[in-house]
Scaffold this motif. Structure first.
Motif, PDB file in Angstrom:
ATOM      1  N   PRO A 167      10.847  -8.441   5.924  1.00 56.91           N
ATOM      2  CA  PRO A 167      11.165  -7.010   5.955  1.00 56.91           C
ATOM      3  C   PRO A 167      10.525  -6.291   7.134  1.00 56.91           C
ATOM      4  O   PRO A 167      10.411  -5.078   7.109  1.00 56.91           O
ATOM      5  N   MET A 168      10.088  -7.031   8.157  1.00 51.72           N
ATOM      6  CA  MET A 168       9.569  -6.380   9.363  1.00 51.72           C
ATOM      7  C   MET A 168      10.618  -5.400   9.881  1.00 51.72           C
ATOM      8  O   MET A 168      11.783  -5.773  10.070  1.00 51.72           O
ATOM      9  N   LEU A 175      -4.930  -4.687  11.075  1.00 51.80           N
ATOM     10  CA  LEU A 175      -3.854  -5.364  11.823  1.00 51.80           C
ATOM     11  C   LEU A 175      -4.136  -6.843  12.088  1.00 51.80           C
ATOM     12  O   LEU A 175      -3.696  -7.405  13.093  1.00 51.80           O
ATOM     13  N   THR A 176      -4.872  -7.470  11.179  1.00 50.83           N
ATOM     14  CA  THR A 176      -5.208  -8.894  11.338  1.00 50.83           C
ATOM     15  C   THR A 176      -4.225  -9.804  10.599  1.00 50.83           C
ATOM     16  O   THR A 176      -4.459 -11.001  10.476  1.00 50.83           O
ATOM     17  N   GLY A 177      -3.135  -9.229  10.080  1.00 52.74           N
ATOM     18  CA  GLY A 177      -2.119 -10.062   9.422  1.00 52.74           C
ATOM     19  C   GLY A 177      -2.475 -10.347   7.972  1.00 52.74           C
ATOM     20  O   GLY A 177      -3.563 -10.013   7.513  1.00 52.74           O
ATOM     21  N   ASP A 178      -1.526 -10.956   7.250  1.00 57.83           N
ATOM     22  CA  ASP A 178      -1.754 -11.179   5.822  1.00 57.83           C
ATOM     23  C   ASP A 178      -1.218 -12.543   5.394  1.00 57.83           C
ATOM     24  O   ASP A 178      -0.253 -13.043   5.982  1.00 57.83           O
ATOM     25  N   THR A 179      -1.864 -13.099   4.368  1.00 55.79           N
ATOM     26  CA  THR A 179      -1.427 -14.408   3.865  1.00 55.79           C
ATOM     27  C   THR A 179      -0.532 -14.250   2.638  1.00 55.79           C
ATOM     28  O   THR A 179      -0.143 -15.237   2.025  1.00 55.79           O
ATOM     29  N   ILE A 180      -0.235 -12.998   2.265  1.00 54.35           N
ATOM     30  CA  ILE A 180       0.726 -12.781   1.175  1.00 54.35           C
ATOM     31  C   ILE A 180       2.113 -12.690   1.812  1.00 54.35           C
ATOM     32  O   ILE A 180       2.345 -11.847   2.684  1.00 54.35           O
ATOM     33  N   GLY A 181       2.998 -13.582   1.385  1.00 54.02           N
ATOM     34  CA  GLY A 181       4.314 -13.650   2.013  1.00 54.02           C
ATOM     35  C   GLY A 181       5.310 -12.686   1.395  1.00 54.02           C
ATOM     36  O   GLY A 181       5.082 -12.120   0.324  1.00 54.02           O
ATOM     37  N   PHE A 182       6.412 -12.504   2.090  1.00 52.28           N
ATOM     38  CA  PHE A 182       7.557 -11.743   1.568  1.00 52.28           C
ATOM     39  C   PHE A 182       8.710 -12.725   1.401  1.00 52.28           C
ATOM     40  O   PHE A 182       9.237 -13.246   2.396  1.00 52.28           O
ATOM     41  N   ALA A 183       9.088 -12.974   0.142  1.00 49.06           N
ATOM     42  CA  ALA A 183      10.137 -13.976  -0.122  1.00 49.06           C
ATOM     43  C   ALA A 183      11.460 -13.292  -0.389  1.00 49.06           C
ATOM     44  O   ALA A 183      11.540 -12.286  -1.098  1.00 49.06           O
ATOM     45  N   GLY A 184      12.514 -13.845   0.191  1.00 48.18           N
ATOM     46  CA  GLY A 184      13.867 -13.313   0.000  1.00 48.18           C
ATOM     47  C   GLY A 184      14.863 -14.357   0.457  1.00 48.18           C
ATOM     48  O   GLY A 184      14.485 -15.510   0.696  1.00 48.18           O
ATOM     49  N   PRO A 185      16.110 -13.955   0.608  1.00 46.61           N
ATOM     50  CA  PRO A 185      17.143 -14.910   1.040  1.00 46.61           C
ATOM     51  C   PRO A 185      16.817 -15.558   2.393  1.00 46.61           C
ATOM     52  O   PRO A 185      17.346 -16.610   2.722  1.00 46.61           O
ATOM     53  N   TRP A 186      15.926 -14.932   3.189  1.00 47.87           N
ATOM     54  CA  TRP A 186      15.558 -15.467   4.516  1.00 47.87           C
ATOM     55  C   TRP A 186      14.492 -16.551   4.422  1.00 47.87           C
ATOM     56  O   TRP A 186      14.123 -17.140   5.445  1.00 47.87           O
ATOM     57  N   GLY A 187      13.969 -16.831   3.207  1.00 50.92           N
ATOM     58  CA  GLY A 187      12.830 -17.734   3.056  1.00 50.92           C
ATOM     59  C   GLY A 187      11.590 -16.911   2.795  1.00 50.92           C
ATOM     60  O   GLY A 187      11.637 -15.972   1.984  1.00 50.92           O
ATOM     61  N   VAL A 188      10.490 -17.219   3.461  1.00 58.53           N
ATOM     62  CA  VAL A 188       9.268 -16.416   3.299  1.00 58.53           C
ATOM     63  C   VAL A 188       8.751 -16.036   4.688  1.00 58.53           C
ATOM     64  O   VAL A 188       8.611 -16.901   5.557  1.00 58.53           O
ATOM     65  N   ALA A 244       8.618 -25.250  -0.268  1.00 60.43           N
ATOM     66  CA  ALA A 244       7.526 -24.958  -1.200  1.00 60.43           C
ATOM     67  C   ALA A 244       6.663 -23.838  -0.614  1.00 60.43           C
ATOM     68  O   ALA A 244       6.457 -23.783   0.599  1.00 60.43           O
ATOM     69  N   ILE A 245       6.174 -22.925  -1.487  1.00 62.94           N
ATOM     70  CA  ILE A 245       5.395 -21.766  -1.022  1.00 62.94           C
ATOM     71  C   ILE A 245       3.954 -21.946  -1.480  1.00 62.94           C
ATOM     72  O   ILE A 245       3.658 -21.866  -2.677  1.00 62.94           O
ATOM     73  N   ALA A 246       3.040 -22.158  -0.540  1.00 60.93           N
ATOM     74  CA  ALA A 246       1.654 -22.476  -0.889  1.00 60.93           C
ATOM     75  C   ALA A 246       0.759 -21.238  -0.966  1.00 60.93           C
ATOM     76  O   ALA A 246      -0.440 -21.358  -1.191  1.00 60.93           O
ATOM     77  N   THR A 247       1.320 -20.046  -0.801  1.00 61.17           N
ATOM     78  CA  THR A 247       0.502 -18.813  -0.816  1.00 61.17           C
ATOM     79  C   THR A 247       1.072 -17.865  -1.869  1.00 61.17           C
ATOM     80  O   THR A 247       2.215 -18.042  -2.302  1.00 61.17           O
ATOM     81  N   PRO A 248       0.315 -16.827  -2.237  1.00 61.48           N
ATOM     82  CA  PRO A 248       0.934 -15.772  -3.057  1.00 61.48           C
ATOM     83  C   PRO A 248       2.053 -15.106  -2.256  1.00 61.48           C
ATOM     84  O   PRO A 248       2.012 -15.123  -1.020  1.00 61.48           O
ATOM     85  N   TYR A 249       3.021 -14.562  -2.943  1.00 64.13           N
ATOM     86  CA  TYR A 249       4.099 -13.887  -2.218  1.00 64.13           C
ATOM     87  C   TYR A 249       4.672 -12.759  -3.048  1.00 64.13           C
ATOM     88  O   TYR A 249       4.538 -12.729  -4.268  1.00 64.13           O
ATOM     89  N   ILE A 250       5.323 -11.838  -2.369  1.00 62.19           N
ATOM     90  CA  ILE A 250       6.008 -10.715  -3.015  1.00 62.19           C
ATOM     91  C   ILE A 250       7.494 -11.028  -2.929  1.00 62.19           C
ATOM     92  O   ILE A 250       8.018 -11.327  -1.853  1.00 62.19           O
ATOM     93  N   SER A 251       8.165 -10.952  -4.093  1.00 56.47           N
ATOM     94  CA  SER A 251       9.580 -11.309  -4.108  1.00 56.47           C
ATOM     95  C   SER A 251      10.449 -10.094  -3.806  1.00 56.47           C
ATOM     96  O   SER A 251      10.258  -9.023  -4.379  1.00 56.47           O
ATOM     97  N   PHE A 252      11.383 -10.257  -2.905  1.00 51.87           N
ATOM     98  CA  PHE A 252      12.328  -9.192  -2.575  1.00 51.87           C
ATOM     99  C   PHE A 252      13.666  -9.378  -3.285  1.00 51.87           C
ATOM    100  O   PHE A 252      14.649  -8.755  -2.923  1.00 51.87           O
TER     101      PHE A 252
END
Ligand code: HEC
Length: 162
Positions: A103-104, A61-74, A143-151
């Motif tokens: 997607p929280m 539960l320490t959080g993650d630096t991989i983002g979730f990208a979608g119409p809301w941004g990341v 601009a997205i400076a981290t890895p991300y998962i695309s929704f």
């Protein structure tokens, strides 16, 4: 005290006061259970979706630096341990009620009873602060400076697996 009933009442009062100040072990167990069935680790614990309970509780539960990208941004799964240790209980509850980005599963958390939400908070606090803060959310088009998962939905694949 002369009156035994009064003594009992005074002791009960003290016991209630104690439970406000300090989380009862029952709350923490309930919180652990809710976090477990709520699938919170899948997003908020790095690697959990891949290896599950092999990640010890002290590292979760320490959080993650991989983002979730979608119409809301990341959006980034935030560090829940830092969040719970930095905020008092009422502030944390207000944060959950305010909601936020996908997607929280905000509605799942908001559907919990106040008592259950408090148990989640107390469990998170019992784990203590660990890790560092996750990146802040990005607005669409930044601009997205981290890895991300695309929704974003992809078209069907007609000639073989991707
Ligand atoms: C599908 C991935 C996912 C799951 C599952 C998930 N979360 Fe989240 N969570 C996120 C993301 C992404 C954010 C950041 C949302 C934002 O920026 O508005 C977040 C934010 C939060 C926040 C706000 C933290 C802060 O400091 O602002 C809390 C509290 C939270 N989640 C608790 C939980 C709990 C408790 C569960 C399990 C019941 C859970 N989450 C399950 C992805 C998830």
């Amino acid at each position: 005290m002369k009156h035994p009933a009064l003594t009992t009442l005074a002791l009960l009062g003290l016991a209630c006061l104690g439970s406000v100040v300090q989380a009862a072990p029952d709350d923490i167990d309930r919180g652990r259970y809710l976090v477990s069935i709520g699938g919170c680790n899948d997003c908020h614990t790095p690697g959990y979706a891949q290896v599950g309970d092999r990640i010890p509780e002290r590292d979760r539960l320490t959080g993650d630096t991989i983002g979730f990208a979608g119409p809301w941004g990341v959006s980034y799964p935030q560090n829940l341990r830092l969040g719970a240790t930095a905020a008092d209980e009422e502030t944390w509850l207000a944060r959950v009620r305010a909601g936020g980005l996908p997607p929280m599963p905000w509605s799942a958390l908001q559907a919990m009873t106040g008592q259950d939400l408090r148990a989640v908070y107390r469990y998170l606090r019992s784990l203590g602060a660990a890790g560092s803060a996750a990146p802040a959310a990005l607005a669409p088009g930044q601009a997205i400076a981290t890895p991300y998962i695309s929704f974003e939905p992809l078209p069907p694949v007609t000639d073989g697996a991707p």
